[in-house]
Design an enzyme around this catalytic site. Structure first.
Site, PDB file in Angstrom:
ATOM      1  N   THR A 146       1.062  -0.967   0.229  1.00 54.33           N
ATOM      2  CA  THR A 146       0.345   0.340  -0.110  1.00 54.33           C
ATOM      3  C   THR A 146       0.985   1.377   0.351  1.00 54.33           C
ATOM      4  O   THR A 146       2.251   1.267   0.339  1.00 54.33           O
ATOM      5  CB  THR A 146      -1.027  -0.012   0.928  1.00 54.33           C
ATOM      6  OG1 THR A 146      -1.726   1.382   1.035  1.00 54.33           O
ATOM      7  CG2 THR A 146      -0.292   0.160   2.540  1.00 54.33           C
ATOM      8  N   LYS A 174       3.692   1.613  -4.240  1.00 53.54           N
ATOM      9  CA  LYS A 174       2.737   1.097  -4.978  1.00 53.54           C
ATOM     10  C   LYS A 174       3.324   1.100  -6.746  1.00 53.54           C
ATOM     11  O   LYS A 174       3.489  -0.484  -7.369  1.00 53.54           O
ATOM     12  CB  LYS A 174       0.859   0.992  -5.123  1.00 53.54           C
ATOM     13  CG  LYS A 174       0.208   1.184  -4.686  1.00 53.54           C
ATOM     14  CD  LYS A 174      -1.301   1.268  -4.722  1.00 53.54           C
ATOM     15  CE  LYS A 174      -2.119   1.393  -3.634  1.00 53.54           C
ATOM     16  NZ  LYS A 174      -3.919   1.169  -3.977  1.00 53.54           N
ATOM     17  N   ASP A 214      -7.094  -3.127  -7.491  1.00 51.68           N
ATOM     18  CA  ASP A 214      -8.473  -2.482  -7.072  1.00 51.68           C
ATOM     19  C   ASP A 214      -9.274  -1.561  -8.198  1.00 51.68           C
ATOM     20  O   ASP A 214     -10.901  -1.973  -7.783  1.00 51.68           O
ATOM     21  CB  ASP A 214      -7.185  -0.841  -7.248  1.00 51.68           C
ATOM     22  CG  ASP A 214      -6.327  -0.659  -5.598  1.00 51.68           C
ATOM     23  OD1 ASP A 214      -7.127  -1.596  -4.970  1.00 51.68           O
ATOM     24  OD2 ASP A 214      -5.781   0.538  -5.678  1.00 51.68           O
ATOM     25  N   GLY A 253     -10.658  13.758  -9.614  1.00 51.83           N
ATOM     26  CA  GLY A 253      -9.612  13.040  -8.966  1.00 51.83           C
ATOM     27  C   GLY A 253      -8.726  12.714 -10.007  1.00 51.83           C
ATOM     28  O   GLY A 253      -9.245  11.560 -11.075  1.00 51.83           O
ATOM     29  N   ALA A 254      -7.262  12.827  -9.753  1.00 53.69           N
ATOM     30  CA  ALA A 254      -6.624  12.435 -10.860  1.00 53.69           C
ATOM     31  C   ALA A 254      -5.569  11.698 -10.543  1.00 53.69           C
ATOM     32  O   ALA A 254      -4.521  12.158 -11.166  1.00 53.69           O
ATOM     33  CB  ALA A 254      -6.483  13.112 -12.300  1.00 53.69           C
ATOM     34  N   GLY A 296      -3.799   8.120  -7.906  1.00 57.50           N
ATOM     35  CA  GLY A 296      -3.520   7.044  -7.862  1.00 57.50           C
ATOM     36  C   GLY A 296      -4.901   6.020  -8.352  1.00 57.50           C
ATOM     37  O   GLY A 296      -5.156   5.495  -9.493  1.00 57.50           O
ATOM     38  N   ARG A 312      -8.669  19.140  -9.314  1.00 55.38           N
ATOM     39  CA  ARG A 312      -7.882  20.160  -8.988  1.00 55.38           C
ATOM     40  C   ARG A 312      -6.829  21.241  -9.798  1.00 55.38           C
ATOM     41  O   ARG A 312      -6.670  22.098 -10.199  1.00 55.38           O
ATOM     42  CB  ARG A 312      -7.038  20.677  -7.888  1.00 55.38           C
ATOM     43  CG  ARG A 312      -7.485  22.042  -6.349  1.00 55.38           C
ATOM     44  CD  ARG A 312      -7.177  21.805  -5.242  1.00 55.38           C
ATOM     45  NE  ARG A 312      -6.053  20.517  -5.499  1.00 55.38           N
ATOM     46  CZ  ARG A 312      -4.986  20.254  -4.260  1.00 55.38           C
ATOM     47  NH1 ARG A 312      -5.844  20.714  -3.250  1.00 55.38           N
ATOM     48  NH2 ARG A 312      -4.324  19.563  -4.094  1.00 55.38           N
ATOM     49  N   THR A 313      -6.217  19.928  -9.488  1.00 50.76           N
ATOM     50  CA  THR A 313      -4.482  20.592 -11.284  1.00 50.76           C
ATOM     51  C   THR A 313      -4.966  19.111 -12.192  1.00 50.76           C
ATOM     52  O   THR A 313      -4.593  18.626 -12.743  1.00 50.76           O
ATOM     53  CB  THR A 313      -3.437  19.405 -10.242  1.00 50.76           C
ATOM     54  OG1 THR A 313      -3.492  20.137  -8.849  1.00 50.76           O
ATOM     55  CG2 THR A 313      -1.927  19.907 -10.612  1.00 50.76           C
ATOM     56  N   GLY A 367     -17.296   3.080   0.018  1.00 52.55           N
ATOM     57  CA  GLY A 367     -16.020   2.460  -0.300  1.00 52.55           C
ATOM     58  C   GLY A 367     -15.866   1.051  -0.166  1.00 52.55           C
ATOM     59  O   GLY A 367     -14.682   0.765  -0.779  1.00 52.55           O
TER      60      GLY A 367
HETATM   61  P1  ATR Z   1      -4.139   8.472  -4.519  1.00 56.45           P
HETATM   62  O1  ATR Z   1      -3.276   7.763  -4.442  1.00 56.45           O
HETATM   63  O2  ATR Z   1      -5.541   8.225  -3.364  1.00 56.45           O
HETATM   64  O3  ATR Z   1      -5.405   9.079  -5.520  1.00 56.45           O
HETATM   65  P2  ATR Z   1      -2.653  11.186  -4.856  1.00 56.45           P
HETATM   66  O4  ATR Z   1      -2.116  10.440  -5.895  1.00 56.45           O
HETATM   67  O5  ATR Z   1      -2.140  11.826  -3.962  1.00 56.45           O
HETATM   68  O6  ATR Z   1      -3.773   9.613  -4.075  1.00 56.45           O
HETATM   69  O7  ATR Z   1      -4.361  11.922  -5.350  1.00 56.45           O
HETATM   70  C1  ATR Z   1      -4.606  12.361  -4.451  1.00 56.45           C
HETATM   71  C2  ATR Z   1      -6.120  13.321  -5.115  1.00 56.45           C
HETATM   72  O8  ATR Z   1      -6.940  14.179  -4.228  1.00 56.45           O
HETATM   73  C3  ATR Z   1      -5.653  14.568  -6.153  1.00 56.45           C
HETATM   74  O9  ATR Z   1      -6.536  13.884  -7.559  1.00 56.45           O
HETATM   75  C4  ATR Z   1      -5.903  15.568  -5.624  1.00 56.45           C
HETATM   76  O10 ATR Z   1      -5.979  17.224  -6.711  1.00 56.45           O
HETATM   77  P3  ATR Z   1      -4.332  17.370  -6.698  1.00 56.45           P
HETATM   78  O11 ATR Z   1      -3.567  16.367  -8.271  1.00 56.45           O
HETATM   79  O12 ATR Z   1      -5.390  18.833  -7.423  1.00 56.45           O
HETATM   80  O13 ATR Z   1      -3.650  17.102  -5.645  1.00 56.45           O
HETATM   81  C5  ATR Z   1      -6.644  15.479  -4.832  1.00 56.45           C
HETATM   82  N1  ATR Z   1      -7.063  16.378  -3.757  1.00 56.45           N
HETATM   83  C6  ATR Z   1      -6.111  15.740  -2.580  1.00 56.45           C
HETATM   84  N2  ATR Z   1      -6.203  17.204  -2.009  1.00 56.45           N
HETATM   85  C7  ATR Z   1      -7.362  17.819  -2.342  1.00 56.45           C
HETATM   86  C8  ATR Z   1      -8.108  19.189  -2.289  1.00 56.45           C
HETATM   87  N3  ATR Z   1      -7.473  19.701  -0.704  1.00 56.45           N
HETATM   88  N4  ATR Z   1      -9.393  19.970  -2.734  1.00 56.45           N
HETATM   89  C9  ATR Z   1      -9.318  19.446  -3.620  1.00 56.45           C
HETATM   90  N5  ATR Z   1      -8.284  18.324  -4.515  1.00 56.45           N
HETATM   91  C10 ATR Z   1      -7.611  17.251  -3.823  1.00 56.45           C
END
Ligand code: ATR
Length: 286
Positions: free
Chosen positions: A64, A68, A104, A128-129, A131, A153-154, A247
């Protein structure tokens, strides 16, 4: 005397992992003598740990956060999903070769099969984008979704995934999210915060980011976050009268494939297992 199979879950930190409880439940239920234990490994020791699995007598295990991607690089052979996603969460030996898989996407799809049969439609909205989003995109493509609106967001991270996953993925701006709500037949939150900081359902003056009122009445809304089980995102959708899926089922279903590799039986995800894991988390059935 035949060897007792043993498996592990590793990450850093690892104490929060629910996987030991899930696998112990199945080991007891199927009366298998085997073990599944958490092993906390710090970053610099991770490659060494993976190289020493055979010596340590492991049949395999789970990986985890944050390992990964490293596990993907270290596995000798990877299955199609792991190769596509670029991340491994399950390791096992086959003919002495260390295989890596990603379960997953399978877990995500099975959870919806259980709680929202008929969920396979045409248009999805994925928030969200990171992992976790990759596994969801893989599952949605595999289950026939033709249009997957991806919002992050990004924006650059979403653009990158769109290039990687192909023509079904349509990237839209974070600020324009509400323009797409009405189109979606499935809405998935994959962000790590479960939109906790964005939906202030207590605060009347705060405009929620997601306008669920604009959604199709038969849309399915799901969140990958399961702590809390009823996330602010799901609560908001439920308040609007929409169908929601939490989830935890994804976690339970993704675990079945590893168990089968290490212990030889494909275990069932049952209500009793779900209740036991929820109780362990201090959560109640919703
Ligand atoms: P995971 O493997 O759980 O997907 P990650 O790769 O760190 O973890 O991705 C986290 C996701 O949550 C991303 O889409 C992130 O957006 P950014 O790419 O803009 O960082 C999103 N995320 C985390 N905190 C956030 C926040 N406060 N507002 C909006 N999106 C958020």
């Amino acid at each position: 005397m035949s060897k007792i199979p043993k498996a592990f879950v590793t990450g850093y930190p690892i104490h929060q992992s629910r996987s030991p409880q899930i696998h112990s439940y199945w080991l007891d239920f199927y009366r298998i003598s085997g073990s599944y234990d958490p092993v906390e490994i710090t970053g610099e020791h991770f490659p060494f740990f993976i190289h020493s699995l055979k010596e340590r007598g492991f049949s395999g295990g789970n990986v985890t956060l944050p390992y990964k991607e490293q596990a993907y690089a270290l596995a000798e052979k990877c299955d199609e999903v792991a190769s596509h996603i670029g991340a491994v969460n399950t390791l096992w030996f086959e003919n002495g070769i260390l295989h890596g898989g990603n379960t997953d996407a399978y877990g995500f799809a099975c959870n919806l099969d259980d709680f929202a049969p008929g969920w396979e439609k045409d248009t999805a909205l994925v928030i969200g984008a990171g992992g976790a989003s990759r596994a969801v995109l893989f599952a949605l493509k595999e289950r026939g979704y033709q249009k997957i609106i991806l919002i992050n967001r990004t924006r650059g991270r979403a653009d990158y995934l769109a290039q990687h996953f192909g023509r079904q993925i349509v990237v839209a701006n974070w600020q324009s999210i509400n323009n797409y709500i009405g189109e979606a037949e499935l809405i998935v939150n994959t962000t790590s915060l479960g939109m906790k900081n964005h939906i202030h359902d207590q605060d009347e003056n705060q405009q929620p980011v997601i306008n669920f009122a604009a959604a199709k009445p038969d849309v399915v809304v799901t969140d990958l976050v399961y702590t809390p089980l009823m996330t602010p995102f799901l609560k908001q959708a439920q308040k609007t009268g929409l169908k929601t899926v939490d989830g935890i089922g994804m976690l339970l279903h993704q675990a079945t494939l590893g168990f089968e590799h290490w212990f030889g039986i494909k275990p069932q995800v049952t209500k009793a297992l779900r209740s036991q894991i929820l109780t362990g988390m201090g959560e109640k059935e919703i």
